[in-house]
Design a protein around this motif. Structure first.
Motif, PDB file in Angstrom:
ATOM      1  N   LEU A  32      -5.995   2.608  -5.994  1.00 29.74           N
ATOM      2  CA  LEU A  32      -5.816   3.530  -4.876  1.00 29.74           C
ATOM      3  C   LEU A  32      -4.820   4.619  -5.251  1.00 29.74           C
ATOM      4  N   GLY A  73      -6.627   7.166  -7.222  1.00 24.85           N
ATOM      5  CA  GLY A  73      -7.470   8.020  -6.392  1.00 24.85           C
ATOM      6  C   GLY A  73      -6.674   9.022  -5.579  1.00 24.85           C
ATOM      7  N   LEU A  74      -5.566   8.598  -5.009  1.00 24.34           N
ATOM      8  CA  LEU A  74      -4.725   9.498  -4.219  1.00 24.34           C
ATOM      9  C   LEU A  74      -4.119  10.593  -5.085  1.00 24.34           C
ATOM     10  N   HIS A  99      -5.882  -3.686  -6.471  1.00 21.43           N
ATOM     11  CA  HIS A  99      -6.509  -2.644  -5.653  1.00 21.43           C
ATOM     12  C   HIS A  99      -5.590  -1.434  -5.477  1.00 21.43           C
ATOM     13  N   HIS A 100      -4.331  -1.669  -5.174  1.00 20.74           N
ATOM     14  CA  HIS A 100      -3.437  -0.558  -4.866  1.00 20.74           C
ATOM     15  C   HIS A 100      -3.172   0.345  -6.069  1.00 20.74           C
ATOM     16  N   ASP A 142     -12.874   0.534   2.340  1.00 18.71           N
ATOM     17  CA  ASP A 142     -12.833   1.930   2.767  1.00 18.71           C
ATOM     18  C   ASP A 142     -12.187   2.840   1.732  1.00 18.71           C
ATOM     19  N   ASP A 143     -11.506   2.266   0.748  1.00 21.46           N
ATOM     20  CA  ASP A 143     -10.832   3.066  -0.280  1.00 21.46           C
ATOM     21  C   ASP A 143     -11.713   3.354  -1.488  1.00 21.46           C
ATOM     22  N   LEU A 183     -12.706   6.977  -2.503  1.00 24.72           N
ATOM     23  CA  LEU A 183     -11.574   7.730  -3.033  1.00 24.72           C
ATOM     24  C   LEU A 183     -11.287   7.318  -4.477  1.00 24.72           C
ATOM     25  N   ILE A 184     -11.337   6.027  -4.751  1.00 25.78           N
ATOM     26  CA  ILE A 184     -11.083   5.531  -6.099  1.00 25.78           C
ATOM     27  C   ILE A 184     -12.126   6.043  -7.085  1.00 25.78           C
ATOM     28  N   GLU A 215      -6.809  13.152  -5.984  1.00 22.34           N
ATOM     29  CA  GLU A 215      -7.045  13.988  -4.812  1.00 22.34           C
ATOM     30  C   GLU A 215      -5.938  15.032  -4.645  1.00 22.34           C
ATOM     31  N   ARG A 264       0.812  -1.212   0.000  1.00 19.68           N
ATOM     32  CA  ARG A 264       0.000   0.000   0.000  1.00 19.68           C
ATOM     33  C   ARG A 264       0.850   1.269   0.000  1.00 19.68           C
ATOM     34  N   TRP A 274     -10.027  -2.858   2.369  1.00 21.22           N
ATOM     35  CA  TRP A 274     -10.012  -2.296   1.017  1.00 21.22           C
ATOM     36  C   TRP A 274     -11.300  -1.545   0.691  1.00 21.22           C
TER      37      TRP A 274
END
Length: 438
Positions: free
Chosen positions: A199, A202-203, A195-196, A276-277, A280-281, A206, A137, A274
Motif C-alpha cells: 500500500l 501504491g500511495l 499488505h501495508h 479495496d487497496d 492502487l497497489i 500516486e 496502516r 484490504w
C-alpha cells in the motif's frame, strides 16, 4: 571478466548500489533514531550489537566514494534516501537531511553518473515504529508524505525512483521470521506488513505521479525456491515458499491479486478491507527492479506452524553468507518479470559476500569476479530471450553495515577498514572496470 560493454545493448547501464543506513553514518546530520538502532541493542539480534551510527561515514566521504564510481567507469549510482534522516520523527522535516541529499545528487551528476533513488531501504523512524510500524496502516500514509517531501527536493534530477526495496524483507523476514527489525514472530503483524508495505508503494506512486514524476518503479527481491526432493509434500512446500517470497509481491503489482496458497494462510490476519487497496497497489509503473542472490531447497515441515516448510542445505558452492551460488535463478526471474509486466527491468542488486582481507595493499577476490561474470552471463541470456533489461547494479559499492550480520559480511567492490574507514578497491573492482571500459 568474460565480457565487455559491447556484449550488452547500446545504452545499457553498469552501476553499483548502496543503502543509506548501511553506509552514511546515522549519527551524523540530525538523523532520528530508527527501529534498527533499538533492534541492534536486543540480545543476539545483531553481531556484536553493532549499529549504523558511523557505518562507512559516507555522510562526510560521499565525494570520494563517488570518485571511485567515476574512476571505475560506472554509469549510475543506486542510493537510498533515509526517511529518518529527512524526517527524524517520520513527519517533521530535518533541513540538514534534505541538504545532504541535495549535495549527494548534485555530486553524482557532476561526475557524469545517473542517480537512481530508492525511497525506503528499511530505516523506519522509531516514532512510527512505536505506533506499530508497518503493521499500522498509518505508516503507509506517512510514507506517501515522505515521498513527496524528498521528491520535491531532488526528484527533478534523479534518473528514476524506486518506492520500496525488498518488501519481503520489510514484512516477512522482519515480522514473521524475526531476523530483521522489528524482530517480530507474529503472523498477524506479518500479514498486515505484507499488505501495508505494498500500500505504501501504491500511495507513493500516486503521490509522485501527481507531481509529474516519471521513471517510477519498485525493487523486489527474488529467491528461487526448489523442492528438496521429488516428494509431493516437498514440491507443494516449494511452491508455497515461492508464493510467499516471490509471487505475493509480483502478482499484487502486476495483477492486483495475491496468490491463493499464501492468502489461505494470511487472509485471517489481513487488515479489514484490504481488497479495496489492490487497484492502487497495481497501478502502472515504469520499470521493475530485480534483486537476486541465491536459491533455496525447500522441504515440507508438517510438524511446524503454517506455512509448514523449511530450507535445507544445498550442495552448491556458497558465499560468506552461506548462500548457494546459482546464476540460473537470475535468468529465471528476469523472464518471470518479463512475462508478468512486460516492462523494462533493472538488476538492482546482485553480489556476494566473502571474507576479504587486505594483503600487500590489495584484495584478491577471484570468487567474486567469477560470481559477477556468471550472473552477467545469465543476464545476457535473458536479454537474448527478449527481456528488456536496462541495467546491472552490483551490490555493493562498499563493504558496509550488513544488518543483523553487523560489519562481519563483506559484499563490496571496495574494502572498508571499519576502524580507519580507509577504502581499498578490490581485484573485482579493477576487473569490472576493465570489462566495462574496453
Amino acid at each position: 571478466m568474460n565480457f565487455t560493454r559491447a556484449d550488452f545493448p547500446e545504452g545499457f547501464l553498469f552501476g553499483a548500489a548502496t543503502a543509506a543506513y548501511q553506509i552514511e553514518g546515522h549519527g551524523f546530520g540530525g538523523a532520528g533514531p530508527t527501529h534498527w538502532d533499538s533492534f541492534s541493542k536486543g540480545p543476539g539480534n545483531v553481531v556484536r550489537g553493532e549499529d549504523g551510527a558511523v557505518a562507512c561515514d559516507h555522510y562526510h566521504r560521499y565525494e570520494a566514494d563517488l570518485d571511485l564510481l567515476q574512476a571505475g567507469g560506472f554509469d549510475a549510482y543506486r542510493f537510498s534516501t533515509s526517511w529518518a534522516r529527512v524526517m527524524p520523527d517520520g513527519r517533521t522535516v530535518n533541513p540538514e537531511g534534505l541538504d545532504f541529499y541535495d549535495r549527494l545528487v548534485d555530486a553524482t551528476l557532476e561526475r557524469g553518473l545517473k542517480p537512481f533513488q530508492t525511497l525506503y531501504h528499511w530505516e523506519l523512524p522509531s516514532a512510527l515504529a512505536d505506533r506499530g510500524g508497518w503493521a499500522n496502516r498509518d505508516t503507509a500514509l506517512a510514507f506517501a508524505d515522505f515521498s513527496e517531501v524528498i521528491s520535491a527536493r531532488i526528484g527533478d534530477r534523479v534518473a528514476s525512483t524506486a518506492t520500496i526495496n525488498e518488501p519481503w524483507c520489510v514484512a516477512w523476514l522482519s515480522h514473521y521470521l524475526g531476523h530483521h527489525a522489528p524482530g517480530l514472530r507474529d503472523i498477524r503483524a506479518a500479514a498486515r506488513a505484507m499488505h501495508h508495505i505494498l500500500l505504501a508503494h501504491g500511495l507513493a506512486v500516486e503521490r509522485l505521479r501527481g507531481m509529474g514524476r516519471k521513471e517510477l518503479g519498485i525493487v523486489l527481491n527474488f529467491e528461487r525456491a526448489l523442492p528438496a526432493s521429488e516428494k509431493a509434500a516437498d514440491v507443494r512446500a516449494a511452491d508455497l515458499q515461492d508464493q510467499i517470497y516471490n509471487r505475493w509481491f509480483l502478482e499484487a503489482i502486476a495483477h492486483g491479486r495475491y496468490p491463493e496458497g499464501a492468502l489461505e494462510g494470511l487472509a485471517p490476519h489481513m487488515p479489514q478491507g484490504w481488497q479495496d487497496d489492490m487497484r492502487l497497489i497495481a497501478q502502472p509503473i515504469d520499470w521493475l527492479g530485480v534483486n537476486y542472490y541465491t536459491r533455496s531447497l525447500i522441504a515440507a515441515a508438517p510438524e511446524t506452524p503454517w506455512p509448514s516448510l523449511t530450507a535445507v542445505e544445498g550442495p552448491l558452492p556458497k558465499t560468506q553468507m552461506g548462500w548457494e551460488i546459482y546464476p540460473e535463478g537470475l535468468h529465471h526471474f528476469l523472464l518471470r518479470a518479463r512475462d508478468a509486466l512486460g516492462l523494462p527491468v533493472h538488476v538492482t542488486e546482485n553480489g556476494m559476500a566473502w571474507a576479504d582481507q587486505v594483503e600487500d595493499g590489495g584484495v584478491a577476490d577471484a570468487e567474486r569476479q567469477g560470481f559477477v561474470a556468471d550472473h552477467l552471463a545469465a543476464a545476457r541470456r535473458a536479454i537474448a530471450d527478449g527481456v528488456d533489461l536496462r541495467s546491472f547494479f552490483y551490490w555493493s559499492l562498499l563493504d558496509n553495515y550488513e544488518w543483523a550480520f553487523g560489519y562481519e559480511k563483506r559484499f563490496g567492490l571496495v574494502h572498508v577498514d571499519f576502524e580507519t574507514l580507509e577504502r581499498t578497491p578490490k581485484a573485482s573492482y579493477h576487473a569490472l572496470k576493465s570489462a566495462i571500459t574496453r
